[in-house]
Scaffold this active site. Structure first.
Site, PDB file in Angstrom:
ATOM      1  N   SER A  23      41.613  28.105  39.620  1.00  0.00           N
ATOM      2  CA  SER A  23      42.629  28.022  38.557  1.00  0.00           C
ATOM      3  C   SER A  23      42.238  26.950  37.543  1.00  0.00           C
ATOM      4  O   SER A  23      41.163  27.034  36.947  1.00  0.00           O
ATOM      5  CB  SER A  23      43.997  27.759  39.188  1.00  0.00           C
ATOM      6  OG  SER A  23      45.030  27.974  38.252  1.00  0.00           O
ATOM      7  N   ASP A  29      46.718  38.361  42.180  1.00  0.00           N
ATOM      8  CA  ASP A  29      47.054  37.050  41.617  1.00  0.00           C
ATOM      9  C   ASP A  29      48.358  37.157  40.832  1.00  0.00           C
ATOM     10  O   ASP A  29      48.441  37.891  39.847  1.00  0.00           O
ATOM     11  CB  ASP A  29      45.920  36.570  40.709  1.00  0.00           C
ATOM     12  CG  ASP A  29      46.069  35.114  40.295  1.00  0.00           C
ATOM     13  OD1 ASP A  29      47.207  34.629  40.204  1.00  0.00           O
ATOM     14  OD2 ASP A  29      45.031  34.468  40.065  1.00  0.00           O
ATOM     15  N   HIS A  58      46.964  34.214  44.178  1.00  0.00           N
ATOM     16  CA  HIS A  58      46.426  33.095  43.409  1.00  0.00           C
ATOM     17  C   HIS A  58      45.860  31.991  44.309  1.00  0.00           C
ATOM     18  O   HIS A  58      44.750  31.515  44.102  1.00  0.00           O
ATOM     19  CB  HIS A  58      47.505  32.520  42.491  1.00  0.00           C
ATOM     20  CG  HIS A  58      46.979  31.493  41.527  1.00  0.00           C
ATOM     21  ND1 HIS A  58      46.089  31.811  40.531  1.00  0.00           N
ATOM     22  CD2 HIS A  58      47.203  30.156  41.422  1.00  0.00           C
ATOM     23  CE1 HIS A  58      45.782  30.717  39.846  1.00  0.00           C
ATOM     24  NE2 HIS A  58      46.439  29.700  40.378  1.00  0.00           N
TER      25      HIS A  58
END
Length: 300
Positions: free
Chosen positions: A159, A240, A271
């Site tokens: 991320s 995700d 995620h």
């Protein structure tokens, strides 16, 4: 018609104005979340509580901010790879210890876990320029260590951590061997339209848009990823729920000139838990990538 158009125009303008105001006021709290709701800034889990072999490391960033990190060591003075781990935007490195413990076990590596400024036990307040300095301090620390194989440093970012890793790679083309990105966004500019959909036409990375100037931490990874020299493994979770999986595909498409890049999609991956949902295949993919790229770097 005129009587109908004005309220619509005013209504749309009001919605956009509200979204822009929210972005200006709260953007740093949306991009950087060092403390999850209902928790404290400290570490709820430490390497000691998991009986891991580790070292507390204290660094000083180029602008004088004191940073904390953990060096998780598999074996003393070994030739294993060392993974420089950059976390996502929310929580602290203690929240990632379950993952990094599995990384130690499955990849037979060391892991260096950096707390960005304002996160965990590190001082300061997070910002894009500041976190880029922090990542540089972490890399320089590893390059000065004599108890690791400095030719086998691999950067991993999930991320926000992926954006950090790409910025570090661009600035240090010869200082580490490979880059692994997981569920990373193309840019915070594009994520603004995901979080606040009315802003999608006014903020984005595809072209200069009228409200882009409002974003203080753009992390415009899509614009620099094609400058990366190192091999890159893209790990994308198809489920995700925070970053649209299309972002990972777009980042990969920008690197097609680099034949040492790989894209792996995991249908059940979310995620944060792609590694858990994918099971053994996750580690097999990563191990194959590391064996291939680290062995090729040794032969040069």
């Amino acid at each position: 018609m005129g009587n109908w158009i004005k309220p619509i125009v005013y209504g749309v303008g009001g919605i956009l104005g509200t979204c822009a105001a929210l972005l200006v006021t709260f953007q740093e709290k949306l991009v950087y979340v060092p403390v999850l709701p209902g928790t404290t800034k400290g570490y709820s889990i430490t390497p000691a509580s998991l009986h891991l072999n580790y070292e507390d490391v204290w660094l000083t960033s180029a602008d004088g901010v004191r940073l904390h990190a953990w060096f998780l060591r598999r074996l003393p003075h070994c030739a294993d790879p060392t993974i420089l781990y950059f976390q996502e935007n929310a929580g602290n490195i203690g929240d990632s210890l379950g993952f990094t413990r599995s990384m130690l076990e499955n990849l037979k590596c060391n892991v260096f876990m950096l707390s960005y400024r304002g996160y965990g036990a590190s001082d300061g307040y997070p910002s894009q320029a500041g976190i880029i300095r922090d990542s540089q301090a972490a890399l320089e620390h590893l390059l000065q260590r004599t108890d690791i194989d400095r030719s086998k440093i691999v950067v991993f970012g999930r991320s926000l951590g992926g954006a950090v890793g790409v910025a570090l790679a661009k600035n240090n083309p010869e200082k580490f061997s490979a880059l692994i990105l997981e569920n990373t966004f193309t840019s915070v500019l594009d994520m603004a339209g995901v979080v606040l959909p009315p802003l999608k036409r006014f903020i984005g990375s595809n072209d200069p848009r009228i409200l882009n100037f409002l974003v203080r931490s753009p992390w415009n990874t899509i614009d620099i990823i094609d400058q990366i020299k190192q091999p890159i493994l893209f790990i994308s979770g198809s489920r995700d729920e925070l970053v649209p999986p299309a972002h990972m595909r777009m980042l990969y498409e920008k690197t097609k000139h680099n034949r040492r890049c790989m894209f792996e999609e995991f249908p059940k991956g979310t995620h944060m838990n792609t590694w858990y949902m994918a099971g053994e295949r996750y580690w097999q993919v990563m191990q194959h990538f590391l064996e291939k790229e680290l062995s090729s770097s040794e032969s040069k």
